[in-house]
Design a protein around this motif. Structure first.
Motif, mmCIF file in Angstrom:
data_model
loop_
_atom_site.group_PDB
_atom_site.id
_atom_site.type_symbol
_atom_site.label_atom_id
_atom_site.label_comp_id
_atom_site.label_asym_id
_atom_site.label_seq_id
_atom_site.Cartn_x
_atom_site.Cartn_y
_atom_site.Cartn_z
ATOM 1 N N GLN A 267 0.852 -1.183 0.000
ATOM 2 C CA GLN A 267 0.000 0.000 0.000
ATOM 3 C C GLN A 267 0.890 1.236 0.000
ATOM 4 N N LEU A 268 0.671 2.114 -0.978
ATOM 5 C CA LEU A 268 1.551 3.258 -1.205
ATOM 6 C C LEU A 268 0.809 4.579 -1.015
ATOM 7 N N GLY A 269 0.024 4.663 0.049
ATOM 8 C CA GLY A 269 -0.681 5.891 0.357
ATOM 9 C C GLY A 269 -2.131 5.870 -0.072
ATOM 10 N N VAL A 270 -2.862 6.857 0.416
ATOM 11 C CA VAL A 270 -4.291 6.988 0.148
ATOM 12 C C VAL A 270 -4.582 8.426 -0.244
ATOM 13 N N PHE A 271 -5.415 8.613 -1.257
ATOM 14 C CA PHE A 271 -5.799 9.964 -1.654
ATOM 15 C C PHE A 271 -7.319 10.031 -1.859
ATOM 16 N N PRO A 272 -7.994 10.913 -1.132
ATOM 17 C CA PRO A 272 -9.438 11.060 -1.286
ATOM 18 C C PRO A 272 -9.797 11.640 -2.660
ATOM 19 N N LEU A 273 -10.848 11.109 -3.239
ATOM 20 C CA LEU A 273 -11.392 11.674 -4.477
ATOM 21 C C LEU A 273 -12.864 11.297 -4.576
ATOM 22 N N PRO A 274 -13.645 12.015 -5.382
ATOM 23 C CA PRO A 274 -15.066 11.693 -5.507
ATOM 24 C C PRO A 274 -15.276 10.306 -6.107
ATOM 25 N N MET A 275 -16.163 9.544 -5.522
ATOM 26 C CA MET A 275 -16.460 8.220 -6.036
ATOM 27 C C MET A 275 -16.865 8.259 -7.508
ATOM 28 N N ALA A 276 -17.600 9.308 -7.900
ATOM 29 C CA ALA A 276 -18.093 9.395 -9.276
ATOM 30 C C ALA A 276 -16.971 9.494 -10.296
ATOM 31 N N ALA A 277 -15.758 9.848 -9.843
ATOM 32 C CA ALA A 277 -14.632 9.911 -10.778
ATOM 33 C C ALA A 277 -14.294 8.538 -11.336
ATOM 34 N N LEU A 278 -14.550 7.487 -10.563
ATOM 35 C CA LEU A 278 -14.180 6.133 -10.977
ATOM 36 C C LEU A 278 -15.365 5.183 -11.094
ATOM 37 N N PHE A 279 -16.553 5.635 -10.694
ATOM 38 C CA PHE A 279 -17.734 4.765 -10.704
ATOM 39 C C PHE A 279 -18.896 5.560 -11.261
ATOM 40 N N ASP A 280 -19.253 5.308 -12.495
ATOM 41 C CA ASP A 280 -20.280 6.079 -13.191
ATOM 42 C C ASP A 280 -21.622 5.911 -12.482
ATOM 43 N N PRO A 281 -22.185 6.990 -11.931
ATOM 44 C CA PRO A 281 -23.457 6.872 -11.206
ATOM 45 C C PRO A 281 -24.640 6.552 -12.109
ATOM 46 N N PRO B 7 -21.549 -3.252 -15.745
ATOM 47 C CA PRO B 7 -20.229 -2.683 -15.476
ATOM 48 C C PRO B 7 -20.303 -1.177 -15.243
ATOM 49 N N ALA B 8 -19.459 -0.694 -14.336
ATOM 50 C CA ALA B 8 -19.431 0.733 -14.008
ATOM 51 C C ALA B 8 -18.207 1.371 -14.637
ATOM 52 N N SER B 9 -18.399 2.094 -15.697
ATOM 53 C CA SER B 9 -17.312 2.768 -16.392
ATOM 54 C C SER B 9 -16.951 4.056 -15.657
#
Length: 280
Positions: A9-23, A220-222
């Protein structure tokens, strides 16, 4: 002695879920306690060490560069908060904790060259390791990226043309029971690693061809940041077919929960990263 794999594990960075999981999929993401804090997905940067009895130590992906603040563009940092990605959680420090050095690795395989996956690659400039990249990825970045563009940072991989390198062409076995699998779409030359372990069975490292354990769905969630959505659709179908056929354990690009297939059906299984946790 068979192939072994363990994660870093090389760190954690917060980002909006919608950036990686198409709502727009119409389904909720399957998240677990601690995965989302104040509405932000706690996105892990991940790397894997593969210990191969014939090929030696192989690194899959290399996380974020320790000096990201000097190289990432301001617009990238508006979406991704890297404040917690400090040098002590980046690849060089984590390898030292495991009593490893770049010179210990015979190969470094890059699933793709985005800056959150290839930032530690520069550590291998003089290590003698063979750098493995898909030819379509390499052609794209050397043609289109002068310094920083499309989440690629040239300083991460600029040395590769001078280093030992292996460019992948489609799906190829690079060592016994260890294949690089072409999975374009997220980037032009995204690829994963498929291998078979004696006890765990088939393991598939997907990089960002599959962000999360539940990216497969159905449906699938693009993601809006995929560069070629039609190619991504074909690649996610390919991942699902391979995994269902082999009852594989899938290790996604940004999830500490994997997708474990049993009798062709996807389930969720936490990935172990603690020192001493090894998949055999």
């Amino acid at each position: 002695m068979g192939i072994k794999i363990y994660g870093l594990q090389l760190g954690v960075f917060p980002l909006p879920m919608a950036a990686l999981f198409d709502p727009s999929t119409g389904r909720e993401a399957e998240r677990f306690d601690g995965d989302v804090i104040d509405g932000m997905y706690q996105c892990p940067a991940l790397s894997y060490v593969i210990d191969h009895p014939d090929a030696g130590l192989i690194l899959f992906e290399s996380g974020v560069a320790a000096n990201w603040s000097e190289e990432w563009l301001p617009e990238w940092l508006q979406m991704v908060n890297l404040d917690r990605v400090t040098p002590d959680v980046c690849l060089e420090a984590v390898l030292k904790e495991r009593e490893l050095a770049p010179e210990d690795f015979s190969y470094v395989i890059q699933g793709h060259l985005h800056a959150d996956h290839a930032g530690g690659l520069r550590l291998f400039e003089d290590a003698g390791s063979t750098i493995v990249v898909h030819e379509d990825e390499w052609r794209h970045v050397v043609t289109n990226v002068a310094e920083a563009h499309e989440f690629f940072v040239r300083a991460d991989w600029n040395f590769v043309s001078r280093a030992p390198q292996m460019l992948m062409y489609g799906d190829q076995e690079i060592a016994k029971d260890l294949w690089c699998i072409s999975l374009p779409g997220h980037t032009p030359g995204s690829m994963g690693v498929l291998t078979r372990l004696d006890q765990t069975g088939w393991v598939f490292l997907t990089s960002d061809a599959m962000y999360f354990h539940d990216t497969l769905g159905p449906p699938p969630a693009s993601s809006a940041i995929n560069m070629d959505h039609e190619a991504w659709d074909r690649s996610i179908e390919k991942i699902a077919a391979i995994a269902a056929d082999r009852d594989a354990f899938l290790l996604p690009g940004h999830d500490t929960t994997g997708a474990q297939f049993v009798d062709g059906v996807r389930g969720a299984k936490r990935i172990e990263y603690a020192p001493g946790s090894v998949y055999e």
